[in-house]
Design an enzyme around this catalytic site. Structure first.
Site, PDB file in Angstrom:
ATOM      1  N   HIS A  49      -0.047 -18.136 -21.518  1.00 54.26           N
ATOM      2  CA  HIS A  49       0.670 -17.233 -20.605  1.00 54.26           C
ATOM      3  C   HIS A  49      -0.304 -16.759 -19.520  1.00 54.26           C
ATOM      4  CE1 HIS A  49       4.363 -16.094 -23.058  1.00 54.26           C
ATOM      5  NE2 HIS A  49       3.719 -16.945 -23.819  1.00 54.26           N
ATOM      6  N   GLU A  65       0.180 -11.287 -29.415  1.00 53.33           N
ATOM      7  CA  GLU A  65      -0.272 -12.519 -30.102  1.00 53.33           C
ATOM      8  C   GLU A  65      -1.762 -12.522 -30.434  1.00 53.33           C
ATOM      9  OE1 GLU A  65       1.101 -16.378 -29.312  1.00 53.33           O
ATOM     10  OE2 GLU A  65       3.179 -15.792 -29.115  1.00 53.33           O
TER      11      GLU A  65
END
Lengths: 409, 409
Positions: B272, B49
């Site tokens: 995350h 990402e």
């Protein structure tokens, strides 16, 4: 390993040109191909352009006894067209779809819809692990002004990389397919140079068939003679390539192509000629060492040449993306203007000479269609740009690694 | 090979959640990630990402001294988001784009636009060949009614197959990424069962971090607490998996996750948690033989379960293709009807109560848009159907091979 006599393998490769409703005499030809495969009992038959799964199933049904193992690779809208019939068990398969494959709006060419790919089959024959690759690259519609050259070069690079990365566990690598490249083209030099694959036509001692091993020849009744005018003998674009790894050496004992018609028949199998290679696999003599590990200095030039083609493609793709972006913005502006005019008339601010309603609506219809299409194409060309940039970067890295290897030799 | 002491490798894995204009505190967090990578001096940093290449370039510039080698994998419209920083030279790279990855019209999810893929890097460390894979699978937006499950299962299968087919030349295989699957999900059981990869969390003797190794935890300030309600401890979807091949064994000496904030800071690196694995690689003792060659009978059930999911997806895709085809035909009929009405009024066959011109045009605008969109979607779902059929067929073949192996054991 003791192999006496050496393993002989007969491989049949053909672009079948079996497009439903479009290809001439398709059913007769598929029948003929099935009969020949059944009678000749090759070890492997690598077929391309079997677009209809019904044709594949017909062949499969006919050939169950002679070729108990077969696989059809599915991809794209129509199907990859790739299938393989084998006398030996297929242990595993894997498909890699090329990241670039023409344009969806080039409906007259249609390659995009086929999801061009390379299929890998792992086959064990007499204890030898064969990695068999079957592929079909993007067609070349105009050699002088080949708009698809960058895509084909990317495909050749991805094919080479795919073979290199997936063949480490193989004893023998075999690639058959319609590569849509002449033997001297940059893509095929890249593929051969990068993978170390040998060309059965260049290597065989016994050749029989069309002059120069051509597989698109004027003698074939389905061929457009005018398109082949610059090449009176025809062109060679269908190949059987191979290499032995580690413990094995492979030689091409003989190579045969059909010559415009199927043997003993009045029609050809396809608009392409079939290529039939008889390969001989035997254990490598220890003293000679493993092949393919030496780096040829010419490979640097080939990768550089390919990289230039990719850069040309990148430039074109960026331009196309820009035009589509601009078109989308113009269409959006027109729609906004129309919305403003519509709103102003709703609140009673009628202009002295109102725009005719019918033309007004027709214009907004046109603007909407243009907006939608150019947005989709903008996204499409952005993906193309990314993939070309990625390939260029990969090639740069490969060149660096090559030069490091050469300088340490 | 004599290695004393054994090779220790510190691997950092993080889904960075760096979406331009959308992710909160993106620039601060990218700065923080760069600082940590620079200070800690890991051997490998596998990031997901990192959507903007500008962010990658910023990291690259910052980390040149500590990580002289890096690679960004380009794909899709936005970019794959995958990149790797390495202390050791990257010898080669290869990208495999998953054949299925959500739907372009699900703009609110956007996975399709990212061109989800698995990147392979070949890295040589102290003479040991590492095949390092970095990936990010399709997100799960609703666990109870997960419309993307078949696509994620196909991705897990393609990932497993890609690793199996490309890792034959490796000494050590390492996979890091956001797999978007809980440890017990069918996709991860398939991936681990098929490849023999070991889970660093399950295998480590020393773990420090969130309970159960979770990487999406309620303590993280960027997490939507409501979405995590069914899982009070959080969920584990980011993994570092590994295996040693042929001559080497790999062990996970220790595993650490962040716990909601970056160590010593008030904000986390991302939504995350980062996963930091310390792996130990040492030569295999000959007597124990090579790992990963034994087939677990449970794998048959796992492949069967995955195949069922693919079949469910196939059924849905066929239904969607059918609806889009029907919609396209209806829109075409409406347009033809309107054309006929338009023509009849042109030749003077006016109906007694003519249709208002404005509504007439608006209707044709709508019909054209519907026709175009449903045609594009028909093509899209046809590709989806083909890929699901292809995967199902591949799984069938794999099951056959598995059963043959098991029965011969």
């Amino acid at each position: 390993m003791d192999m006496d006599p050496p393993l002989q393998l007969r491989v049949f490769n053909l672009n079948c040109w079996a497009i439903r409703y479009l290809s001439k005499l398709r059913q007769e030809r598929i029948g003929l191909i099935g009969d020949t495969l059944g009678q000749e009992g090759f070890d492997l038959a690598l077929l391309q352009e079997v677009w209809s799964e019904r044709d594949y199933c017909e062949l499969k049904q006919k050939l169950t006894a002679c070729y108990p193992y077969s696989h059809y690779f599915k991809s794209g809208v129509i199907g990859s067209g790739l299938c393989v019939f084998s006398r030996y068990p297929i242990l595993d398969t894997f498909l890699y779809q090329y990241s670039l494959n023409g344009y969806p709006y080039m409906l007259q060419h249609g390659d995009w819809f086929c999801g061009k790919a390379v299929g890998l089959l792992i086959i064990k024959i007499c204890g030898i692990i064969f990695h068999v690759y079957v592929t079909h690259l993007h067609a070349e519609y105009c050699r002088d002004k080949d708009a698809y050259l960058p895509h084909r070069v990317v495909q050749a690079w991805e094919l080479a990389q795919f073979i290199q990365h997936t063949s480490k566990g193989a004893d023998v690598v075999l690639l058959g397919g319609d590569l849509n490249m002449h033997p001297g083209d940059v893509g095929i030099r890249l593929l051969r140079g990068w993978t170390g694959l040998r060309d059965s036509f260049a290597d065989t001692e016994r050749f029989e068939g069309c002059e120069d091993g051509c597989t698109l020849v004027p003698a074939n009744c389905f061929i457009n003679k005018e398109e082949l005018q610059p090449f009176p003998l025809g062109i060679r674009i269908d190949y059987v390539l191979y290499k032995g790894l580690s413990r094995f050496v492979v030689k091409c004992d003989s190579l045969v192509t059909t010559t415009g018609t199927a043997p003993g028949k009045s029609i050809p199998y396809s608009d392409h000629e079939a290529v039939i290679a008889t390969l001989c696999v035997k254990p490598r003599e220890e003293a000679k060492g493993s092949s393919g590990s030496a780096v040829e200095p010419e490979l640097v030039d080939v990768v550089n040449e390919a990289r230039t083609e990719v850069r040309v493609g990148l430039h074109t793709a960026e331009r196309q993306r820009y035009s589509n972006g601009r078109m989308a913005i113009l269409a959006l502006l027109l729609l906004l203007l129309q919305a403003a005019m519509g709103l102003s008339s709703l609140v009673g601010w009628d202009s002295p000479q109102p725009f005719p309603k019918f033309s007004f609506s027709l214009l907004s219809l046109l603007a909407t269609v243009v907006l939608l299409l150019s947005m989709v194409l903008y996204v499409f060309h952005t993906i193309e740009v990314k993939m070309l940039q990625g390939t260029e970067e990969q090639m740069r890295l490969a060149l660096q690694a090559l030069q490091d290897k050469l300088s340490s030799m």
